[in-house]
Every structure is written in C-alpha cells, then in structure tokens.
Design a protein around this motif. Structure first.
Motif, PDB file in Angstrom:
ATOM      1  N   ASP A  11       0.831  -1.211   0.000  1.00  0.00           N
ATOM      2  CA  ASP A  11       0.000   0.000   0.000  1.00  0.00           C
ATOM      3  C   ASP A  11       0.864   1.259   0.000  1.00  0.00           C
ATOM      4  OD1 ASP A  11       0.943   0.024   2.588  1.00  0.00           O
ATOM      5  OD2 ASP A  11      -0.995  -0.195   3.554  1.00  0.00           O
ATOM      6  N   VAL A  19       5.741  -6.445   5.491  1.00  0.00           N
ATOM      7  CA  VAL A  19       5.142  -7.347   4.492  1.00  0.00           C
ATOM      8  C   VAL A  19       6.224  -7.799   3.502  1.00  0.00           C
ATOM      9  CG1 VAL A  19       3.279  -7.592   2.799  1.00  0.00           C
ATOM     10  CG2 VAL A  19       2.950  -6.095   4.779  1.00  0.00           C
ATOM     11  N   VAL A  37       3.386  -5.205  -6.237  1.00  0.00           N
ATOM     12  CA  VAL A  37       2.286  -4.619  -6.987  1.00  0.00           C
ATOM     13  C   VAL A  37       1.611  -3.559  -6.128  1.00  0.00           C
ATOM     14  CG1 VAL A  37       0.666  -6.483  -6.313  1.00  0.00           C
ATOM     15  CG2 VAL A  37       0.128  -5.042  -8.257  1.00  0.00           C
ATOM     16  N   HIS A  38       1.331  -2.417  -6.746  1.00  0.00           N
ATOM     17  CA  HIS A  38       0.510  -1.396  -6.067  1.00  0.00           C
ATOM     18  C   HIS A  38      -0.583  -0.957  -7.025  1.00  0.00           C
ATOM     19  CE1 HIS A  38      -0.781   1.805  -3.453  1.00  0.00           C
ATOM     20  NE2 HIS A  38      -0.770   2.613  -4.494  1.00  0.00           N
ATOM     21  N   ILE A  39      -1.771  -0.857  -6.495  1.00  0.00           N
ATOM     22  CA  ILE A  39      -2.911  -0.449  -7.311  1.00  0.00           C
ATOM     23  C   ILE A  39      -3.368   0.941  -6.882  1.00  0.00           C
ATOM     24  CG2 ILE A  39      -5.194  -1.125  -8.146  1.00  0.00           C
ATOM     25  CD1 ILE A  39      -3.058  -3.344  -8.403  1.00  0.00           C
ATOM     26  N   ILE A  96      -4.810  -7.599  -8.542  1.00  0.00           N
ATOM     27  CA  ILE A  96      -3.821  -8.496  -7.915  1.00  0.00           C
ATOM     28  C   ILE A  96      -4.046  -9.929  -8.396  1.00  0.00           C
ATOM     29  CG2 ILE A  96      -3.057  -9.472  -5.686  1.00  0.00           C
ATOM     30  CD1 ILE A  96      -3.663  -6.633  -4.479  1.00  0.00           C
ATOM     31  N   VAL A 110       0.107 -10.208   1.587  1.00  0.00           N
ATOM     32  CA  VAL A 110      -0.557  -8.933   1.900  1.00  0.00           C
ATOM     33  C   VAL A 110      -0.420  -8.657   3.391  1.00  0.00           C
ATOM     34  CG1 VAL A 110      -2.347  -8.915   0.100  1.00  0.00           C
ATOM     35  CG2 VAL A 110      -2.771 -10.130   2.222  1.00  0.00           C
ATOM     36  N   GLY A 111      -0.639  -7.418   3.774  1.00  0.00           N
ATOM     37  CA  GLY A 111      -0.655  -7.063   5.192  1.00  0.00           C
ATOM     38  C   GLY A 111      -2.077  -7.202   5.724  1.00  0.00           C
ATOM     39  N   HIS A 113      -4.603  -6.135   9.166  1.00  0.00           N
ATOM     40  CA  HIS A 113      -4.697  -5.373  10.418  1.00  0.00           C
ATOM     41  C   HIS A 113      -5.477  -6.077  11.504  1.00  0.00           C
ATOM     42  CE1 HIS A 113      -3.640  -2.049   7.641  1.00  0.00           C
ATOM     43  NE2 HIS A 113      -2.891  -1.740   8.673  1.00  0.00           N
ATOM     44  N   ARG A 115      -8.797  -6.627  11.867  1.00  0.00           N
ATOM     45  CA  ARG A 115      -9.832  -5.661  12.258  1.00  0.00           C
ATOM     46  C   ARG A 115     -10.919  -6.266  13.148  1.00  0.00           C
ATOM     47  NH1 ARG A 115      -8.257  -3.999   7.146  1.00  0.00           N
ATOM     48  NH2 ARG A 115      -8.216  -1.746   6.853  1.00  0.00           N
ATOM     49  N   THR A 125      -8.463  -5.301   2.564  1.00  0.00           N
ATOM     50  CA  THR A 125      -7.880  -5.749   1.304  1.00  0.00           C
ATOM     51  C   THR A 125      -7.424  -7.207   1.425  1.00  0.00           C
ATOM     52  OG1 THR A 125      -7.123  -3.483   1.027  1.00  0.00           O
ATOM     53  CG2 THR A 125      -6.206  -5.106  -0.469  1.00  0.00           C
ATOM     54  N   ALA A 126      -6.867  -7.569   2.597  1.00  0.00           N
ATOM     55  CA  ALA A 126      -6.384  -8.947   2.782  1.00  0.00           C
ATOM     56  C   ALA A 126      -7.531  -9.949   2.569  1.00  0.00           C
ATOM     57  CB  ALA A 126      -5.792  -9.106   4.185  1.00  0.00           C
ATOM     58  N   LEU A 142      -0.145  -7.063  10.856  1.00  0.00           N
ATOM     59  CA  LEU A 142       0.534  -5.790  11.111  1.00  0.00           C
ATOM     60  C   LEU A 142       0.196  -5.327  12.520  1.00  0.00           C
ATOM     61  CD1 LEU A 142      -0.341  -4.154   7.683  1.00  0.00           C
ATOM     62  CD2 LEU A 142       1.870  -5.094   8.376  1.00  0.00           C
TER      63      LEU A 142
HETATM   64  P1  AMP Z   1      -5.951  -2.514   4.116  1.00  0.00           P
HETATM   65  O1  AMP Z   1      -6.889  -3.654   4.278  1.00  0.00           O
HETATM   66  O2  AMP Z   1      -6.376  -1.550   3.043  1.00  0.00           O
HETATM   67  O3  AMP Z   1      -5.603  -1.883   5.398  1.00  0.00           O
HETATM   68  O4  AMP Z   1      -4.581  -3.078   3.543  1.00  0.00           O
HETATM   69  C1  AMP Z   1      -3.974  -4.239   4.005  1.00  0.00           C
HETATM   70  C2  AMP Z   1      -2.958  -4.717   3.014  1.00  0.00           C
HETATM   71  O5  AMP Z   1      -3.537  -4.822   1.707  1.00  0.00           O
HETATM   72  C3  AMP Z   1      -1.735  -3.829   2.796  1.00  0.00           C
HETATM   73  O6  AMP Z   1      -0.752  -4.073   3.793  1.00  0.00           O
HETATM   74  C4  AMP Z   1      -1.277  -4.281   1.429  1.00  0.00           C
HETATM   75  O7  AMP Z   1      -0.611  -5.534   1.510  1.00  0.00           O
HETATM   76  C5  AMP Z   1      -2.590  -4.501   0.711  1.00  0.00           C
HETATM   77  N1  AMP Z   1      -3.055  -3.289  -0.006  1.00  0.00           N
HETATM   78  C6  AMP Z   1      -3.881  -2.326   0.455  1.00  0.00           C
HETATM   79  N2  AMP Z   1      -4.092  -1.388  -0.472  1.00  0.00           N
HETATM   80  C7  AMP Z   1      -3.369  -1.758  -1.554  1.00  0.00           C
HETATM   81  C8  AMP Z   1      -3.156  -1.193  -2.870  1.00  0.00           C
HETATM   82  N3  AMP Z   1      -3.735  -0.062  -3.236  1.00  0.00           N
HETATM   83  N4  AMP Z   1      -2.361  -1.847  -3.721  1.00  0.00           N
HETATM   84  C9  AMP Z   1      -1.768  -3.014  -3.355  1.00  0.00           C
HETATM   85  N5  AMP Z   1      -1.938  -3.592  -2.155  1.00  0.00           N
HETATM   86  C10 AMP Z   1      -2.712  -2.976  -1.273  1.00  0.00           C
END
Ligand code: AMP
Length: 147
Positions: A11, A19, A37-39, A96, A110-111, A113, A115, A125-126, A142
């Motif tokens: 991210d 990660v 990869v980043h989106i 992805i 992926v990371g 949290h 939640r 995202t995970a 994380l």
């Molecule tokens: P989140 O659930 O958005 O807090 O993100 C958790 C994990 O999802 C991050 O640590 C990244 O591994 C992955 N992630 C989140 N947003 C993106 C993004 N825009 N592009 C790629 N991986 C992402």
C-alpha cells in the motif's frame, strides 16, 4: 517446495516494510522471484463515480507519487524483481488476482490489520484478496500503531 514467484501487494505506507520482509524470508536466494504490486484506485471510483469536477490532474499526482514511493522500495530492497513489478490503476482485488495469474505467481503476500467491529464489516484488502485467489495467500499481521 519453495515458492517460485511471490507477489507482494504494497500500500506504499511504512507498513509495507514488514510485508516485504516476510516475503523475503520465504524466498530462496537462488530460485524465488519477489515482485511488488501497487494499485492506484481511480478517484472517481472512490467517490462513487459521480463527481462534478475533473480529477485527472489529482489522479496523475497520485500516480506519480506512487511511482516515486515504488522507486524508493526498489532502492531499499534491491533483490526485488523490478521487471515483474507493477503499478497500475484499478480495483486491488481484481488487479492483484489478474497479475498473479498472468505472472504465474504461487504466493501473494498482503498485510492484515486484524480488524474488529465496524472496521471488520467494512472489510479489508487482505480478506478481499484471499477470496478467489488463484494461488496461496499469506496475510502478514501488522501491529497496531501506538496511540
Ligand atoms: P488494508 O486492508 O487496506 O488496510 O490493507 C492491508 C494490506 O492490503 C496492505 O498491507 C497491502 O498488503 C494490501 N493493499 C492495500 N491497499 C493496496 C493497494 N492499493 N495496492 C496493493 N496492495 C494494497
């Protein structure tokens, strides 16, 4: 069997370090490719697609900033495969998964949290990446930041 191609979803915050480090630990020095990869999510998508102004300049700035941060990661982790790393617009889960298929990745990292409550309902995202993934998925827990 060691993994052959690990795709790390980043991210681009400081949280992507643990990660990437986990992915590196799983890689064998000789045989495993590690790509990033980043989106960048289209702003119009974030605003529900109905925005009465031109977001293209802002969107370009966001993309350029992401490019710069990716570059910093390549410098920090020289073993990462630049050629197979991607920065693209779209929806993280979809992009992805597609990239993992196209590049025959056998692990997505992926990371996560961990939640609770409302945040859990809003999803992560995970979670999103896990469902329907074309290969193994590792969610790296994380740590919560100290408040
Ligand atoms: P989140 O659930 O958005 O807090 O993100 C958790 C994990 O999802 C991050 O640590 C990244 O591994 C992955 N992630 C989140 N947003 C993106 C993004 N825009 N592009 C790629 N991986 C992402």
């Amino acid at each position: 069997m060691p993994y052959e191609h690990i795709l790390v979803a980043v991210d681009l915050t400081e949280e992507c370090d643990p990660v990437i480090k986990r992915a590196r630990e799983l890689a064998t020095p000789a045989g495993t490719k590690v790509s990033l990869v980043h989106i960048v999510e289209p702003m119009a998508m974030a605003f529900g697609g109905d925005v009465p102004m031109d977001l293209s300049q802002l969107q370009q700035q966001q993309f350029d900033q992401a490019k710069e941060r990716m570059e910093r990661l390549f410098n920090k982790y020289p073993e990462i495969n630049r050629g197979d790393s991607h920065l693209t617009y779209g929806q993280p889960r979809q992009e992805i998964h597609q990239l993992a298929k196209d590049q025959k990745c056998d692990l997505i990292v992926v990371g996560s949290h961990g939640r609770h409550g409302l945040a859990l309902l809003l999803g992560s995202t995970a979670n999103d990446v896990l469902h329907g993934a074309p290969c193994d998925v590792l969610a790296v827990r994380l740590q919560k930041k100290a408040e």
